[in-house]
Scaffold this motif. Structure first.
Motif, short mmCIF file in Angstrom:
data_model
loop_
_atom_site.label_atom_id
_atom_site.label_comp_id
_atom_site.label_asym_id
_atom_site.label_seq_id
_atom_site.Cartn_x
_atom_site.Cartn_y
_atom_site.Cartn_z
N VAL A 143 0.84 -1.19 0.00
CA VAL A 143 0.00 0.00 0.00
C VAL A 143 0.88 1.25 0.00
O VAL A 143 2.02 1.22 0.46
CB VAL A 143 -0.95 0.03 1.22
N ALA A 144 0.32 2.34 -0.51
CA ALA A 144 1.08 3.59 -0.61
C ALA A 144 0.18 4.77 -0.29
O ALA A 144 -1.05 4.69 -0.37
CB ALA A 144 1.68 3.73 -2.00
N ASN A 151 1.63 3.79 -9.25
CA ASN A 151 0.40 3.06 -8.95
C ASN A 151 0.54 1.55 -9.15
O ASN A 151 -0.39 0.80 -8.87
CB ASN A 151 -0.74 3.57 -9.85
N THR A 152 1.69 1.13 -9.64
CA THR A 152 1.95 -0.29 -9.86
C THR A 152 3.37 -0.61 -9.42
O THR A 152 4.19 0.28 -9.19
CB THR A 152 1.82 -0.65 -11.35
N LYS A 233 -3.72 3.64 -1.00
CA LYS A 233 -4.06 2.95 -2.25
C LYS A 233 -3.27 1.65 -2.31
O LYS A 233 -2.16 1.54 -1.78
CB LYS A 233 -3.73 3.82 -3.47
N ALA A 234 -3.88 0.63 -2.91
CA ALA A 234 -3.24 -0.68 -3.03
C ALA A 234 -2.48 -0.76 -4.35
O ALA A 234 -3.01 -0.45 -5.42
CB ALA A 234 -4.29 -1.78 -2.97
N ILE A 235 -1.22 -1.17 -4.26
CA ILE A 235 -0.37 -1.29 -5.45
C ILE A 235 -0.32 -2.74 -5.94
O ILE A 235 -0.38 -3.01 -7.14
CB ILE A 235 1.05 -0.77 -5.14
N ALA A 236 -0.22 -3.68 -5.01
CA ALA A 236 -0.14 -5.10 -5.39
C ALA A 236 -0.37 -5.97 -4.17
O ALA A 236 -0.20 -5.53 -3.03
CB ALA A 236 1.21 -5.42 -6.02
N SER A 237 -0.74 -7.23 -4.40
CA SER A 237 -0.81 -8.22 -3.33
C SER A 237 0.37 -9.18 -3.50
O SER A 237 0.91 -9.31 -4.59
CB SER A 237 -2.13 -8.98 -3.36
#
Length: 338
Positions: A143-144, A151-152, A233-237
């Protein structure tokens, strides 16, 4: 007289057959149930040590598992919280208890998949503990702060290469599984990003939300309120597959780092001196408990998946995870502070 003798012979043979049948039944029974000098096991409540405070995700896992395990073991499984030293105090208490199967611990990957010399641990997992049953695996989410441009994962890597050492990431503590999940991204991407360790996930999340640190890897349960409110914001799992709770968020592996996978996991462990027949009975009870539909639903709410494997496979999995963790720490010269 002859009839009488024959009658007695028949009677004698029937008695022998009867006791032979009883003897075989008793042998079969002792092969499927645990009978110790002190009596059948379990003969009373079993203590499940949860090495973290009440109210958290680990406590939720332990208490729900205890409910289900009580049904399958036929005795009450009682949770006792024993927090401290990132879960190690609860593990130490389990090792110090009588090795009779009446005390087990819900230990995490950071407690049992570790190099005790390298990490200055007060016990040797491979020597002092025996795996009883796998329970649940919980992927993390990167998360960021919303103001952070990437964003990725691809964009994060590109930004880090343009400004080596200028981007910061937080963690709940040096050497904790979420910290190592972030370090694995950096190692595979070959980028220099500064680590800012915190004493717990709460202050780490707080500073990412406040913008003092750009991003972090954390557990889904803690991150969800911030994601739902738009404060993060979620960037990756970090798992092998996308999270059911965040199906729109790609995995790190999908985002430019093939083969990446990092998850935190928990299992039931007992003192290594526990009799094998007791361990086998505990394993059956806890494995069945983890497969209960209600337990699986509760784990899904936490973003977790029940681990479907038996004890031999679980032991191999622990060995693999230990080697991976140790290699990551040594290669990246991570100084652990636990």
């Amino acid at each position: 007289m002859k009839l009488t003798l024959m009658t007695w012979c028949h009677f004698y043979r029937s008695v022998l057959r009867h006791w032979r049948t009883v003897g075989l039944a008793l042998l079969a029974l002792t092969g499927s149930a645990v009978v110790l000098a002190a009596g059948p096991f379990p003969g009373g409540p079993i203590k499940l040590i949860v090495p973290y405070p009440p109210g958290g995700a680990t406590d939720t896992i332990g208490r729900q598992l205890a409910i289900e395990a009580s049904k399958h073991l036929g005795v009450q499984v009682v949770v006792e919280n024993k927090p401290g030293a990132a879960g190690n105090l609860g593990v130490v208490a389990t090792i110090a208890a009588a090795a009779d199967g009446y005390t087990v611990v819900l230990a995490g990957s950071n407690n049992v998949a570790a190099d005790p010399v390298q990490e200055k641990m007060p016990f040797v997992p491979q020597r002092d503990l025996i795996p009883v049953a796998p329970v649940v695996s919980i992927p993390y989410v990167v998360v960021a702060n919303p103001s952070f441009a990437p964003n990725t994962i691809r964009e994060l890597i590109a930004a880090a290469k343009q400004a080596p050492g200028k981007i910061n990431f937080a963690s709940s503590g040096t050497g904790a599984p979420p910290h190592l999940a972030s370090e694995l991204i950096l190692a595979l991407a070959g980028v220099d990003i500064r680590h800012i360790p915190y004493k717990g996930a709460v202050p780490a999340f707080t500073d990412v939300v406040g913008g003092q640190v750009q991003f972090m890897t954390g557990d889904v349960n803690s991150a969800m309120p911030f994601l739902q409110s738009g404060r993060l914001k979620a960037i990756a799992s970090t798992g092998a597959v996308r999270l059911d709770l965040l199906p729109q968020v790609p995995t790190v592996a999908e985002s430019g780092l093939p083969g990446y996978e990092a998850e935190g996991w928990f299992g039931i462990f007992a003192s290594a001196k526990t009799p094998p027949e007791v361990v086998a009975l505990l394993a059956r009870g806890f494995e069945k408990a983890a497969q209960e539909a209600d337990f699986k639903k509760r784990m899904a709410v936490l973003g977790g998946r029940v681990m479907a494997m038996g004890r031999p496979e679980f032991e191999r999995y622990i060995a693999s995870e230990t080697a991976k963790r140790s290699n990551l720490i040594k290669t990246n010269k991570i100084l652990l502070d636990n």
